[in-house]
Enzyme design. Structure first.
Site, PDB file in Angstrom:
ATOM      1  N   HIS A 173     -41.291  36.730  53.242  1.00 11.23           N
ATOM      2  CA  HIS A 173     -41.113  36.236  54.613  1.00 11.23           C
ATOM      3  C   HIS A 173     -41.671  34.814  54.722  1.00 11.23           C
ATOM      4  O   HIS A 173     -42.743  34.552  54.198  1.00 11.23           O
ATOM      5  CB  HIS A 173     -41.872  37.153  55.579  1.00 11.23           C
ATOM      6  CG  HIS A 173     -41.822  36.675  57.003  1.00 11.23           C
ATOM      7  ND1 HIS A 173     -40.658  36.673  57.740  1.00 11.23           N
ATOM      8  CD2 HIS A 173     -42.788  36.165  57.813  1.00 11.23           C
ATOM      9  CE1 HIS A 173     -40.909  36.196  58.949  1.00 11.23           C
ATOM     10  NE2 HIS A 173     -42.189  35.876  59.016  1.00 11.23           N
ATOM     11  N   ASP A 190      -9.281  28.897  31.811  1.00 11.60           N
ATOM     12  CA  ASP A 190      -8.342  28.759  32.930  1.00 11.60           C
ATOM     13  C   ASP A 190      -6.880  28.944  32.535  1.00 11.60           C
ATOM     14  O   ASP A 190      -6.045  29.244  33.395  1.00 11.60           O
ATOM     15  CB  ASP A 190      -8.499  27.376  33.577  1.00 11.60           C
ATOM     16  CG  ASP A 190      -9.691  27.323  34.507  1.00 11.60           C
ATOM     17  OD1 ASP A 190     -10.511  28.258  34.456  1.00 11.60           O
ATOM     18  OD2 ASP A 190      -9.806  26.349  35.271  1.00 11.60           O
ATOM     19  N   LEU A 240      -6.292  25.285  51.597  1.00 18.41           N
ATOM     20  CA  LEU A 240      -7.719  25.424  51.960  1.00 18.41           C
ATOM     21  C   LEU A 240      -8.310  26.604  51.194  1.00 18.41           C
ATOM     22  O   LEU A 240      -8.964  27.471  51.757  1.00 18.41           O
ATOM     23  CB  LEU A 240      -7.858  25.611  53.477  1.00 18.41           C
ATOM     24  CG  LEU A 240      -7.398  24.401  54.288  1.00 18.41           C
ATOM     25  CD1 LEU A 240      -7.309  24.752  55.775  1.00 18.41           C
ATOM     26  CD2 LEU A 240      -8.331  23.209  54.093  1.00 18.41           C
ATOM     27  N   GLY A 298      -9.881  22.877  48.358  1.00 20.48           N
ATOM     28  CA  GLY A 298      -9.565  22.228  49.634  1.00 20.48           C
ATOM     29  C   GLY A 298     -10.725  22.290  50.612  1.00 20.48           C
ATOM     30  O   GLY A 298     -11.013  21.311  51.312  1.00 20.48           O
ATOM     31  N   LEU A 299     -11.405  23.437  50.650  1.00 16.22           N
ATOM     32  CA  LEU A 299     -12.536  23.562  51.584  1.00 16.22           C
ATOM     33  C   LEU A 299     -13.711  22.695  51.144  1.00 16.22           C
ATOM     34  O   LEU A 299     -14.331  22.006  51.958  1.00 16.22           O
ATOM     35  CB  LEU A 299     -13.002  25.013  51.656  1.00 16.22           C
ATOM     36  CG  LEU A 299     -12.306  25.904  52.642  1.00 16.22           C
ATOM     37  CD1 LEU A 299     -12.998  27.247  52.706  1.00 16.22           C
ATOM     38  CD2 LEU A 299     -12.256  25.274  54.027  1.00 16.22           C
ATOM     39  N   GLU A 300     -14.017  22.764  49.853  1.00 15.60           N
ATOM     40  CA  GLU A 300     -15.178  21.990  49.374  1.00 15.60           C
ATOM     41  C   GLU A 300     -14.948  20.492  49.586  1.00 15.60           C
ATOM     42  O   GLU A 300     -15.782  19.795  50.169  1.00 15.60           O
ATOM     43  CB  GLU A 300     -15.428  22.272  47.887  1.00 15.60           C
ATOM     44  CG  GLU A 300     -15.972  23.675  47.614  1.00 15.60           C
ATOM     45  CD  GLU A 300     -16.396  23.872  46.155  1.00 15.60           C
ATOM     46  OE1 GLU A 300     -16.140  22.991  45.315  1.00 15.60           O
ATOM     47  OE2 GLU A 300     -17.003  24.937  45.860  1.00 15.60           O
ATOM     48  N   SER A 341      -6.038  24.317  32.738  1.00 16.77           N
ATOM     49  CA  SER A 341      -4.974  24.292  33.749  1.00 16.77           C
ATOM     50  C   SER A 341      -4.916  22.914  34.393  1.00 16.77           C
ATOM     51  O   SER A 341      -5.805  22.080  34.194  1.00 16.77           O
ATOM     52  CB  SER A 341      -5.239  25.365  34.809  1.00 16.77           C
ATOM     53  OG  SER A 341      -6.463  25.106  35.463  1.00 16.77           O
ATOM     54  N   LYS A 379     -19.629  18.740  43.299  1.00 15.21           N
ATOM     55  CA  LYS A 379     -20.917  19.081  43.917  1.00 15.21           C
ATOM     56  C   LYS A 379     -21.697  17.826  44.302  1.00 15.21           C
ATOM     57  O   LYS A 379     -22.479  17.838  45.256  1.00 15.21           O
ATOM     58  CB  LYS A 379     -21.767  19.975  42.995  1.00 15.21           C
ATOM     59  CG  LYS A 379     -21.078  21.272  42.608  1.00 15.21           C
ATOM     60  CD  LYS A 379     -20.499  22.014  43.799  1.00 15.21           C
ATOM     61  CE  LYS A 379     -19.443  23.035  43.477  1.00 15.21           C
ATOM     62  NZ  LYS A 379     -18.143  22.636  42.929  1.00 15.21           N
TER      63      LYS A 379
END
Ligand SMILES: Cc1cc2nc3c(=O)[nH]c(=O)nc-3n(C[C@H](O)[C@H](O)[C@H](O)COP(=O)(O)OP(=O)(O)OC[C@H]3O[C@@H](n4cnc5c(N)ncnc54)[C@H](O)[C@@H]3O)c2cc1C
Ligand SMILES: NC(=O)c1ccc[n+]([C@@H]2O[C@H](COP(=O)([O-])OP(=O)(O)OC[C@H]3O[C@@H](n4cnc5c(N)ncnc54)[C@H](O)[C@@H]3O)[C@@H](O)[C@H]2O)c1
Length: 468
Positions: free
Chosen positions: A436, A305, A179, A183-185, A143, A51
């Site tokens: 809003h 995991d 991905l 992979g995407l992060e 894992s 992150k």
């Protein structure tokens, strides 16, 4: 001499530490055993450092909308990759220190043993030549990233998440193989760090998306940042000068390194689980009850995991708590499991909650949908991209699940997860407040669309509830 304990916990990761938290409420006679790097996968090589990298990437990427906001100089911003990685490592160290200082650092030599345990019998372990007989044993060994054996000759140019966060500098070009979530992060973060990224997955989707509308939206949006090659497994060969050729179908690229994110395998290899005398699945994991975490009727529990079932932090935490709690009961208690929630922190976020598209019967559900393009707050933020899809039971409007591809969908996902956990309907939700202008108004719009699929007409505005 064999040491006798009430409970032995294998693995000082998040699941193991949560288990200890429960066990020590009932007994002082326990032992925690860990043979690897301490500090937990989450803090050391998982949730937290990833992150940090994503945040840096996002901050840098933000410059792409500066000009339209009248902010000059965005083009001249430079991301210093070495400094950025140092920042990742600095924060990683903070998170790891926080874990260690409140866990193993505080434990006595009796309580914590460094070493890899193996089963001799269902309630007897061997570690560092010592035998430990435990009334109950909890397996929480986590894992490890999967790297295909055939790619061993290229191992010096392969990064997994076990190595990535330790890098002081980054390669100029990377092929991200797989991905899914990781992979995407990391692929997107690397691209935003200025690395030349090619993303490859043998599936025709990314981030595990099954909902076809959400999948197409995510592929289109993320595919604008870096190439995504989908539907073909990657093959790797030498390209000369230390570089690697990666092919997938008709596509081919030469890169400096691979970031391999092809899933993870349970850490069971050295445990000798055969000594449990129960059947093991193809990954070497015994069957267990997900509500008690007990393995068959053995004095053995499993959590986190290593089960391969819900490899995310809050589930590993719950499983550790369940296993720890039950390890000190005469009869195990069955606990409810949480409504599924998964968040991929790419931009836009990919969020899946409740029942997945693949589990639902399309004929039995109504789907509400909104595209984020016209949402006021999203337009202001320059993040008006993606789609929200909410699924409800066609009969009674009960929310069953959702898939979101949208900025800040991590928060919308929580809201809907809580609503599903409370068995709320689309009608219940629309009577709740929506401030809003917020991103939550996107969810409100999807719910209005969903409500439109029902014939039910109220004799008062749906946003209001008559006083009882
Ligand atoms: C890159 C990445 C990003 C992630 N991001 C997120 C996220 O944003 N949100 C989220 O919810 N989840 C995320 N996850 C998943 C999350 O980190 C894991 O679900 C969680 O850390 C699992 O905890 P665990 O206790 O099961 O395993 P671990 O923390 O890995 O602990 C297992 C422990 O067992 C030890 N061990 C192994 N073998 C033995 C043995 N034979 N004997 C004794 N000890 C042994 C290991 O040394 C280790 O200390 C991420 C994971 C990765 C890899
Ligand atoms: N935000 C989060 O919650 C978060 C973040 C990171 C990791 N995690 C956890 O870590 C686990 C592991 O993540 P992951 O991304 O490694 O696994 P994953 O299962 O999410 O994705 C693996 C991907 O690799 C692809 N693949 C496999 N073999 C391939 C090949 N030969 N060629 C091309 N593609 C191939 C698969 O199709 C799949 O899409 C996840 O299940 C997740 O729960 C969670």
């Amino acid at each position: 001499m064999t040491r006798q304990v009430d409970v032995a916990i294998l693995g000082a990761g998040s699941a193991g530490l949560y288990a200890v938290g429960q066990v020590r409420k009932a007994t002082d006679n326990w032992v925690l055993i860990d043979g690897g790097e301490l500090g937990t996968t989450c803090a050391r090589v998982g949730c937290m450092p990833s992150k940090v990298a994503i945040q840096i990437g996002e901050d840098m990427h933000r410059r792409s909308i500066f000009e339209r906001e009248g902010i000059e100089g965005g083009d001249s911003l430079v991301l210093n990759q070495e400094d950025a990685m140092e920042h990742v490592q600095d924060l990683r160290d903070v998170f790891v220190d926080k874990v260690l200082s409140t866990s193993t650092d505080e434990m006595s030599e009796e309580e914590f043993i460094e070493g890899n345990a193996r089963f001799v019998e269902p309630n007897v372990l061997e570690v560092n030549g010592e035998r430990i007989e435990a009334k109950k044993i909890i397996i929480a060994t986590g894992s490890t990233p999967l790297v295909p054996g055939a790619w061993e000759p290229f191992r010096d140019r392969i990064l997994t998440t076990d190595e990535f966060f330790e890098q002081e500098s980054l390669p100029a070009s990377v092929a991200v193989i797989g991905l899914g979530v990781i992979g995407l992060e990391l692929g997107q973060a690397l691209h935003r760090f200025g690395v030349d990224v090619t993303g490859i997955d043998m599936a025709e989707t990314i981030g595990g998306l099954e909902d076809p509308v959400a999948r197409d939206a995510a592929i289109e949006l993320i595919g604008k940042e870096f190439p995504l090659w989908l539907g073909q497994a990657a093959e790797v060969s030498e390209a000369g000068e230390g570089r690697l050729k990666v092919t997938a179908g008709d596509n081919e690229v030469v890169v400096d390194k691979l970031l391999v994110c092809m899933g993870r395998v349970p850490n069971v290899k050295t445990l000798n689980l055969e000594a449990l005398g129960v059947e093991l699945d193809a990954k070497g994991v015994p069957a267990f009850d997900p509500h008690t975490m007990q393995v068959g009727d053995l004095p053995v529990f499993i959590a986190g995991d290593v089960t391969g079932e819900r490899p995310i932090l809050h589930e590993a935490g719950d499983e550790g708590r369940i296993a720890g709690f039950n390890a000190v009961q005469d009869t195990p208690v069955a606990f409810e499991r949480k409504t599924p929630l998964s968040i991929t922190f790419c931009d836009p976020n990919i969020v899946m909650v409740g029942q997945g598209w693949g589990e639902l019967d399309e004929d039995a559900i109504a789907v509400g949908e909104v595209k984020m393009g016209l949402l006021g707050r999203a337009i202001i933020m320059g993040r008006n991209r993606g789609v929200l899809r909410v699924y409800a039971d066609k009969n009674d409007g009960r929310i069953l699940g959702a898939t979101f591809v949208a900025a800040l969908a991590e928060h919308l996902g929580h809201l809907l997860c809580w609503a599903i956990s409370q068995h709320l309907t689309v009608f219940d939700l629309l009577s709740l407040p929506f401030y809003h202008p917020t991103m939550e108004e996107g969810l409100q719009a999807a719910l209005y669309d969903l409500k439109g699929k029902f014939d039910e007409e109220l004799d008062h505005p749906i946003e209001l509830k008559p006083l009882k």
